[in-house]
Design a protein around this motif. Structure first.
Motif, PDB file in Angstrom:
ATOM      1  N   VAL A  79      -1.860   0.430   1.714  1.00  0.00           N
ATOM      2  CA  VAL A  79      -2.682  -0.596   1.081  1.00  0.00           C
ATOM      3  C   VAL A  79      -3.643   0.074   0.098  1.00  0.00           C
ATOM      4  CG1 VAL A  79      -4.435  -2.380   1.471  1.00  0.00           C
ATOM      5  CG2 VAL A  79      -2.523  -2.152   3.062  1.00  0.00           C
ATOM      6  N   ASP A  80      -3.674  -0.431  -1.128  1.00  0.00           N
ATOM      7  CA  ASP A  80      -4.568   0.078  -2.184  1.00  0.00           C
ATOM      8  C   ASP A  80      -4.280   1.526  -2.585  1.00  0.00           C
ATOM      9  OD1 ASP A  80      -6.136  -2.279  -2.575  1.00  0.00           O
ATOM     10  OD2 ASP A  80      -7.243  -1.808  -0.739  1.00  0.00           O
ATOM     11  N   ALA A  81      -3.137   2.068  -2.209  1.00  0.00           N
ATOM     12  CA  ALA A  81      -2.795   3.444  -2.585  1.00  0.00           C
ATOM     13  C   ALA A  81      -2.444   3.509  -4.067  1.00  0.00           C
ATOM     14  CB  ALA A  81      -1.625   3.946  -1.750  1.00  0.00           C
ATOM     15  N   ILE A  82      -2.723   4.643  -4.675  1.00  0.00           N
ATOM     16  CA  ILE A  82      -2.398   4.878  -6.078  1.00  0.00           C
ATOM     17  C   ILE A  82      -1.147   5.744  -6.111  1.00  0.00           C
ATOM     18  CG2 ILE A  82      -3.177   5.891  -8.255  1.00  0.00           C
ATOM     19  CD1 ILE A  82      -6.082   5.384  -7.182  1.00  0.00           C
ATOM     20  N   LEU A  83      -0.048   5.142  -6.586  1.00  0.00           N
ATOM     21  CA  LEU A  83       1.238   5.823  -6.639  1.00  0.00           C
ATOM     22  C   LEU A  83       1.794   5.790  -8.067  1.00  0.00           C
ATOM     23  CD1 LEU A  83       2.245   4.119  -3.374  1.00  0.00           C
ATOM     24  CD2 LEU A  83       2.531   6.571  -3.640  1.00  0.00           C
ATOM     25  N   VAL A  84       0.918   5.793  -9.045  1.00  0.00           N
ATOM     26  CA  VAL A  84       1.315   5.717 -10.446  1.00  0.00           C
ATOM     27  C   VAL A  84       2.149   6.951 -10.800  1.00  0.00           C
ATOM     28  CG1 VAL A  84       0.510   5.625 -12.835  1.00  0.00           C
ATOM     29  CG2 VAL A  84      -0.703   4.344 -11.063  1.00  0.00           C
ATOM     30  N   LEU A  98       2.528  -1.985   1.431  1.00  0.00           N
ATOM     31  CA  LEU A  98       2.192  -1.527   0.084  1.00  0.00           C
ATOM     32  C   LEU A  98       1.408  -2.598  -0.666  1.00  0.00           C
ATOM     33  CD1 LEU A  98       5.705  -0.129  -0.235  1.00  0.00           C
ATOM     34  CD2 LEU A  98       3.798   1.262  -0.983  1.00  0.00           C
ATOM     35  N   SER A  99       0.764  -3.489   0.068  1.00  0.00           N
ATOM     36  CA  SER A  99       0.015  -4.548  -0.612  1.00  0.00           C
ATOM     37  C   SER A  99      -1.120  -3.938  -1.443  1.00  0.00           C
ATOM     38  CB  SER A  99      -0.525  -5.573   0.396  1.00  0.00           C
ATOM     39  OG  SER A  99      -1.276  -4.962   1.413  1.00  0.00           O
ATOM     40  N   LEU A 103       1.880   0.933  -8.279  1.00  0.00           N
ATOM     41  CA  LEU A 103       3.165   1.603  -8.385  1.00  0.00           C
ATOM     42  C   LEU A 103       3.704   1.615  -9.808  1.00  0.00           C
ATOM     43  CD1 LEU A 103       4.431  -0.075  -5.160  1.00  0.00           C
ATOM     44  CD2 LEU A 103       4.540   2.395  -5.477  1.00  0.00           C
ATOM     45  N   SER A 104       2.845   1.488 -10.796  1.00  0.00           N
ATOM     46  CA  SER A 104       3.280   1.505 -12.188  1.00  0.00           C
ATOM     47  C   SER A 104       3.991   2.820 -12.491  1.00  0.00           C
ATOM     48  CB  SER A 104       2.087   1.356 -13.134  1.00  0.00           C
ATOM     49  OG  SER A 104       1.406   0.157 -12.861  1.00  0.00           O
ATOM     50  N   PHE A 122       1.136  -3.626  -7.900  1.00  0.00           N
ATOM     51  CA  PHE A 122       1.329  -3.489  -9.345  1.00  0.00           C
ATOM     52  C   PHE A 122       2.597  -2.668  -9.559  1.00  0.00           C
ATOM     53  CE2 PHE A 122      -3.180  -3.921  -8.502  1.00  0.00           C
ATOM     54  CZ  PHE A 122      -3.537  -4.949  -9.357  1.00  0.00           C
ATOM     55  N   LEU A 123       3.618  -3.310 -10.147  1.00  0.00           N
ATOM     56  CA  LEU A 123       4.924  -2.678 -10.274  1.00  0.00           C
ATOM     57  C   LEU A 123       5.385  -2.541 -11.723  1.00  0.00           C
ATOM     58  CD1 LEU A 123       6.592  -4.638  -7.357  1.00  0.00           C
ATOM     59  CD2 LEU A 123       6.320  -2.167  -7.417  1.00  0.00           C
TER      60      LEU A 123
END
Length: 149
Positions: A79-84, A98-99, A103-104, A122-123
Protein backbone atom coordinates in the motif's frame (compact mmCIF):
# COMPACT_ATOMS: atom_id res chain seq x y z
CA UNK A 1 16.37 -2.55 13.33
CA UNK A 2 18.14 -5.53 11.75
CA UNK A 3 20.27 -3.54 9.29
CA UNK A 4 23.43 -5.18 10.64
CA UNK A 5 22.26 -8.48 9.12
CA UNK A 6 21.94 -6.81 5.72
CA UNK A 7 25.39 -5.27 6.01
CA UNK A 8 26.89 -8.69 6.83
CA UNK A 9 25.28 -10.07 3.69
CA UNK A 10 22.89 -12.42 5.51
CA UNK A 11 20.37 -13.97 3.12
CA UNK A 12 17.92 -15.06 5.87
CA UNK A 13 16.16 -11.88 6.90
CA UNK A 14 12.75 -13.44 7.43
CA UNK A 15 10.75 -11.51 10.01
CA UNK A 16 13.42 -8.79 10.28
CA UNK A 17 12.44 -5.26 11.32
CA UNK A 18 13.88 -3.01 8.61
CA UNK A 19 11.19 -0.34 8.81
CA UNK A 20 12.45 3.04 7.66
CA UNK A 21 15.89 1.62 6.82
CA UNK A 22 18.04 3.09 4.04
CA UNK A 23 18.73 0.08 1.81
CA UNK A 24 19.15 2.02 -1.41
CA UNK A 25 21.14 -0.06 -3.90
CA UNK A 26 21.26 -3.08 -1.56
CA UNK A 27 22.08 -6.45 -3.14
CA UNK A 28 19.43 -8.78 -1.79
CA UNK A 29 18.84 -11.10 -4.75
CA UNK A 30 17.60 -14.46 -3.52
CA UNK A 31 17.27 -13.22 0.09
CA UNK A 32 14.50 -14.49 2.36
CA UNK A 33 12.59 -11.44 3.58
CA UNK A 34 9.30 -13.24 4.14
CA UNK A 35 7.26 -11.57 6.86
CA UNK A 36 9.82 -8.77 7.20
CA UNK A 37 8.78 -5.22 8.13
CA UNK A 38 10.13 -2.94 5.41
CA UNK A 39 7.49 -0.23 5.79
CA UNK A 40 8.82 3.17 4.78
CA UNK A 41 12.20 1.70 3.81
CA UNK A 42 14.29 3.16 0.99
CA UNK A 43 14.94 0.25 -1.38
CA UNK A 44 15.44 2.42 -4.46
CA UNK A 45 17.67 0.71 -7.02
CA UNK A 46 17.88 -2.39 -4.78
CA UNK A 47 18.50 -5.79 -6.36
CA UNK A 48 15.80 -8.14 -5.12
CA UNK A 49 15.49 -10.54 -8.05
CA UNK A 50 14.29 -13.94 -6.91
CA UNK A 51 13.86 -12.70 -3.33
CA UNK A 52 11.22 -14.20 -1.03
CA UNK A 53 9.03 -11.34 0.23
CA UNK A 54 5.80 -13.21 0.88
CA UNK A 55 3.77 -11.58 3.63
CA UNK A 56 6.27 -8.72 3.96
CA UNK A 57 5.14 -5.21 4.89
CA UNK A 58 6.44 -2.84 2.21
CA UNK A 59 3.82 -0.15 2.77
CA UNK A 60 5.14 3.28 1.85
CA UNK A 61 8.50 1.82 0.78
CA UNK A 62 10.47 3.35 -2.11
CA UNK A 63 11.24 0.56 -4.59
CA UNK A 64 11.81 2.63 -7.70
CA UNK A 65 13.40 1.46 -9.98
CA UNK A 66 14.34 -1.71 -8.08
CA UNK A 67 14.87 -5.14 -9.66
CA UNK A 68 12.19 -7.46 -8.28
CA UNK A 69 12.13 -9.80 -11.27
CA UNK A 70 11.04 -13.28 -10.28
CA UNK A 71 10.52 -12.23 -6.64
CA UNK A 72 7.79 -13.81 -4.51
CA UNK A 73 5.62 -11.03 -3.07
CA UNK A 74 2.52 -13.13 -2.48
CA UNK A 75 0.33 -11.62 0.21
CA UNK A 76 2.71 -8.67 0.66
CA UNK A 77 1.49 -5.24 1.79
CA UNK A 78 2.55 -2.69 -0.85
CA UNK A 79 0.00 0.00 0.00
CA UNK A 80 1.35 3.43 -1.03
CA UNK A 81 4.63 1.85 -2.21
CA UNK A 82 6.65 3.64 -4.89
CA UNK A 83 7.47 1.19 -7.68
CA UNK A 84 8.05 3.67 -10.51
CA UNK A 85 10.14 1.98 -13.20
CA UNK A 86 10.54 -1.19 -11.11
CA UNK A 87 11.17 -4.54 -12.79
CA UNK A 88 8.47 -6.90 -11.51
CA UNK A 89 8.58 -9.22 -14.51
CA UNK A 90 7.72 -12.83 -13.61
CA UNK A 91 7.10 -11.76 -9.97
CA UNK A 92 4.47 -13.51 -7.87
CA UNK A 93 2.16 -10.79 -6.54
CA UNK A 94 -0.82 -13.04 -5.89
CA UNK A 95 -3.08 -11.67 -3.13
CA UNK A 96 -0.72 -8.68 -2.66
CA UNK A 97 -2.23 -5.35 -1.61
CA UNK A 98 -1.01 -2.76 -4.12
CA UNK A 99 -3.73 -0.21 -3.44
CA UNK A 100 -2.53 3.35 -4.05
CA UNK A 101 0.87 2.00 -5.21
CA UNK A 102 2.75 4.03 -7.81
CA UNK A 103 3.53 1.62 -10.65
CA UNK A 104 4.11 4.07 -13.51
CA UNK A 105 6.55 2.64 -16.09
CA UNK A 106 6.84 -0.59 -14.07
CA UNK A 107 7.44 -3.88 -15.88
CA UNK A 108 4.81 -6.37 -14.72
CA UNK A 109 5.13 -8.63 -17.76
CA UNK A 110 4.34 -12.29 -17.02
CA UNK A 111 3.71 -11.40 -13.35
CA UNK A 112 1.14 -13.30 -11.29
CA UNK A 113 -1.33 -10.70 -10.00
CA UNK A 114 -4.17 -13.15 -9.31
CA UNK A 115 -6.29 -11.91 -6.42
CA UNK A 116 -4.16 -8.78 -5.98
CA UNK A 117 -5.69 -5.42 -5.04
CA UNK A 118 -4.68 -2.65 -7.45
CA UNK A 119 -7.50 -0.29 -6.47
CA UNK A 120 -6.46 3.36 -6.78
CA UNK A 121 -3.00 2.26 -8.03
CA UNK A 122 -1.19 4.43 -10.59
CA UNK A 123 -0.43 2.28 -13.63
CA UNK A 124 0.42 4.78 -16.38
CA UNK A 125 2.68 3.17 -18.98
CA UNK A 126 3.04 -0.01 -16.90
CA UNK A 127 3.71 -3.17 -18.91
CA UNK A 128 1.16 -5.87 -18.03
CA UNK A 129 1.72 -8.10 -21.06
CA UNK A 130 1.26 -11.76 -20.20
CA UNK A 131 0.33 -10.97 -16.58
CA UNK A 132 -2.18 -13.20 -14.78
CA UNK A 133 -4.97 -10.83 -13.72
CA UNK A 134 -7.55 -13.44 -12.66
CA UNK A 135 -9.52 -12.05 -9.72
CA UNK A 136 -7.41 -8.89 -9.60
CA UNK A 137 -9.15 -5.77 -8.31
CA UNK A 138 -8.23 -3.11 -10.87
CA UNK A 139 -8.42 0.69 -10.48
CA UNK A 140 -11.86 2.17 -11.11
CA UNK A 141 -12.42 2.96 -14.77
CA UNK A 142 -9.43 0.87 -15.81
CA UNK A 143 -9.44 -0.14 -19.46
CA UNK A 144 -6.98 -2.37 -21.25
CA UNK A 145 -5.37 -0.81 -24.29
CA UNK A 146 -3.48 -3.13 -26.59
CA UNK A 147 -0.67 -1.49 -28.48
CA UNK A 148 0.96 -2.84 -31.62
CA UNK A 149 4.74 -2.90 -31.35
Amino acid sequence: MDVRKVMRGDKDLSGADLSGANLSGARLSGADLSGANLSGADLSRARLSGAMLSGADLSGADLGPADLSGANLSGANLVDAILVGADLSRANLSRADLSRAHLSDADLSDANLSGADLSRAFLSDANLSGANLKGTKMPEGWEFIVRDH
